[in-house]
Write an enzyme that holds these catalytic residues in place. Sequence first.
Site, PDB file in Angstrom:
ATOM      1  N   SER A 173     122.791 -33.162  80.761  1.00  0.00           N
ATOM      2  CA  SER A 173     123.948 -32.847  79.934  1.00  0.00           C
ATOM      3  C   SER A 173     124.864 -31.861  80.667  1.00  0.00           C
ATOM      4  O   SER A 173     125.249 -32.123  81.805  1.00  0.00           O
ATOM      5  CB  SER A 173     123.466 -32.285  78.597  1.00  0.00           C
ATOM      6  OG  SER A 173     124.477 -32.359  77.639  1.00  0.00           O
ATOM      7  N   ARG A 189     127.005 -26.417  65.057  1.00  0.00           N
ATOM      8  CA  ARG A 189     125.714 -26.863  65.583  1.00  0.00           C
ATOM      9  C   ARG A 189     125.231 -28.135  64.877  1.00  0.00           C
ATOM     10  O   ARG A 189     124.617 -28.997  65.501  1.00  0.00           O
ATOM     11  CB  ARG A 189     124.676 -25.752  65.403  1.00  0.00           C
ATOM     12  CG  ARG A 189     123.333 -26.040  66.042  1.00  0.00           C
ATOM     13  CD  ARG A 189     123.489 -26.292  67.529  1.00  0.00           C
ATOM     14  NE  ARG A 189     122.209 -26.366  68.220  1.00  0.00           N
ATOM     15  CZ  ARG A 189     122.076 -26.693  69.498  1.00  0.00           C
ATOM     16  NH1 ARG A 189     123.148 -26.981  70.222  1.00  0.00           N
ATOM     17  NH2 ARG A 189     120.895 -26.727  70.069  1.00  0.00           N
ATOM     18  N   ASP A 236     121.877 -43.119  74.364  1.00  0.00           N
ATOM     19  CA  ASP A 236     122.708 -41.909  74.404  1.00  0.00           C
ATOM     20  C   ASP A 236     124.167 -42.303  74.214  1.00  0.00           C
ATOM     21  O   ASP A 236     124.781 -42.879  75.106  1.00  0.00           O
ATOM     22  CB  ASP A 236     122.505 -41.209  75.759  1.00  0.00           C
ATOM     23  CG  ASP A 236     123.259 -39.893  75.856  1.00  0.00           C
ATOM     24  OD1 ASP A 236     124.092 -39.598  74.983  1.00  0.00           O
ATOM     25  OD2 ASP A 236     123.004 -39.152  76.823  1.00  0.00           O
ATOM     26  N   HIS A 261     120.959 -38.707  72.991  1.00  0.00           N
ATOM     27  CA  HIS A 261     121.202 -37.718  74.042  1.00  0.00           C
ATOM     28  C   HIS A 261     120.001 -36.786  74.238  1.00  0.00           C
ATOM     29  O   HIS A 261     119.756 -36.303  75.340  1.00  0.00           O
ATOM     30  CB  HIS A 261     122.467 -36.920  73.699  1.00  0.00           C
ATOM     31  CG  HIS A 261     122.907 -35.996  74.777  1.00  0.00           C
ATOM     32  ND1 HIS A 261     123.148 -36.426  76.064  1.00  0.00           N
ATOM     33  CD2 HIS A 261     123.139 -34.663  74.784  1.00  0.00           C
ATOM     34  CE1 HIS A 261     123.514 -35.384  76.802  1.00  0.00           C
ATOM     35  NE2 HIS A 261     123.504 -34.310  76.063  1.00  0.00           N
ATOM     36  N   ASP A 262     119.257 -36.547  73.154  1.00  0.00           N
ATOM     37  CA  ASP A 262     118.061 -35.695  73.252  1.00  0.00           C
ATOM     38  C   ASP A 262     117.011 -36.254  74.213  1.00  0.00           C
ATOM     39  O   ASP A 262     116.077 -35.540  74.597  1.00  0.00           O
ATOM     40  CB  ASP A 262     117.396 -35.550  71.872  1.00  0.00           C
ATOM     41  CG  ASP A 262     117.990 -34.399  71.075  1.00  0.00           C
ATOM     42  OD1 ASP A 262     118.569 -33.496  71.693  1.00  0.00           O
ATOM     43  OD2 ASP A 262     117.862 -34.425  69.835  1.00  0.00           O
TER      44      ASP A 262
END
Lengths: 377, 199
Positions: A154, A224, A313, A346-347
């Site tokens: 990232s 967040r 992702d 994405h994690d």
Amino acid sequence: MTKREEQSLEIVETKYFNLGALKLESGAAVNDVVIAYETYGKLNADASNAVYIAHAFSGDAHAAGYRKGDSKPGWWDDMIGPGKAFDTNKYFIICSNVLGGCAGSTGPASINPKTQKPYALDFPVITIGDMVNAQKKLVEFLGIKKLLSAAGGSMGGMQVLQWASAYPDDICSAIPISTAMKHSPQQIAFDEVARQAIMADPKWNNGNYYETGDAPDDGLSIARMIGHITYMSDKSMEEKFSRNRRLTQEGKSYFDVESYLHYKGGSFTKRFDANSYLYITRAMDYFDVSDIKFVKAAKKIDVKFLVISFASDWLYPSYQSEATVKLLKLKGYDTTYIEIKSTYGHDAFLLEFDDETKLIKHFLAKVYDDRKNAPAK
Amino acid sequence: MSEDTKRAPLEFRTIASIIEKESSVLDLGCGTGDLLYYLTKTKQINGQGIEIDEEAIYKCVEKGLTVFHTDIESGIDSYPDAGFNYIVMYNSLQQIRQVDRVIEESFRLAERIIIGFPNFAYFTARKDLLLGNSPVTKNLPYQWYDTPNLRFLSIKDFEKFCGGKNYKISDRFFFSENKEIKLFPNLFAQTAVFVISKR
């Protein structure tokens, strides 16, 4: 004790390096820049086994192992340690908190030596390039002329690309994961909504909240929450939450996904500074190495790349990694690319450590051997 | 020669004999990288591959190879003009959709292309067809419903194709059961390796 815990590092410690004044890409300068960092493993005699690990947006210097009193290991402990992908028996691993961050390195919450007050919005605009320039000084301070590799996912991947772009002579290889040469308008849009959420919180007060002790936690928490939506995938959310609901003690009914986001948003405010959020997302949005400056075309090229993306992702979609690979290939860089199947979105770069390990372990071993066997210059 | 490269199939050894030492090679559809690895060990080539299968990519990286996880048709555009000495397509031609475009693109990257493929006109395949069945042979092991192959070509087909495109065949080798076949290759060879260039 599980098998994986046995492979964890001994107690680790965060250290601090004062690099003095740092000239920024904007032309401004920051005095007395402190960088928080950790190292794992041992630097060998000719300083040829050093790997820099760059953290993602909300990460910190504590990448692996346990600090005294910790109940959880560092953020990439699955990947860094004895026998792991970044094998601390073989390599010397460095990780530091980025410039502009809020986990020990100088950022907007730090004291401005001129005013003896926190910088807040007086902190100058910073770039990914500035972050990497600070890392370069740290690496030199540790006695390393040339890194064996720089790796990260990232925003960490952006720093890796920046290392390759700014210091191609000072790294042997680069491992950018789940990243892009530049943000798309969609990525900028998500960042902007998050920034607006922070700035719309009256407690933000133009960035001046350090002395009131009353930070814009509601805004930061919403920022967040938006982030976490973009880190997962439709499928991983279905698997994790489905439409499950739970009653609170007050008799309110929340979907599991709501509770998750509330929890993640709330806990984030305890460890992250709202102004850092603004500065660092700006740095990501302005980052762009997609033009020719990436590559010194006429030069003998010897940076080897391993580029990794994940199929689900959608925040940093594979097409962005493929664009990086195509540019590198056209410029003649030795580049390996893989798109790993995963449902984690994405994690995935934090979670799919088995697949990442298979790749990185062998890739690094090859780079290490090639460096060892190369004729001395 | 190391232990793992000693028992290479005759096709590999033949391809290695064509390729000059320390040349640069791009393998289109490199699979698990066995051929690339063999050429790296025996001819010290500077090799790279393109491969679509994720599991095969791990195997390539394990062998220390450089590989691009993508399909041949879109990956081939990513390389600079004249970037290689050879393009290799070993058992991948029959799985490509735009064969003629990929071969033309390959000539943008290298002067010589080495192509290996299974011969669809091998006599047992002809026998299968004669009996009314789609051919299944050692080198064409798939059933009609699960084959990854899109193209079913014979040695004769390929030679005609090269003639039509005005490509020069500078070398040709035919094999069956790890032996070279000299006589009636279109009938008795299971696999073929061609080296082609532009006139």
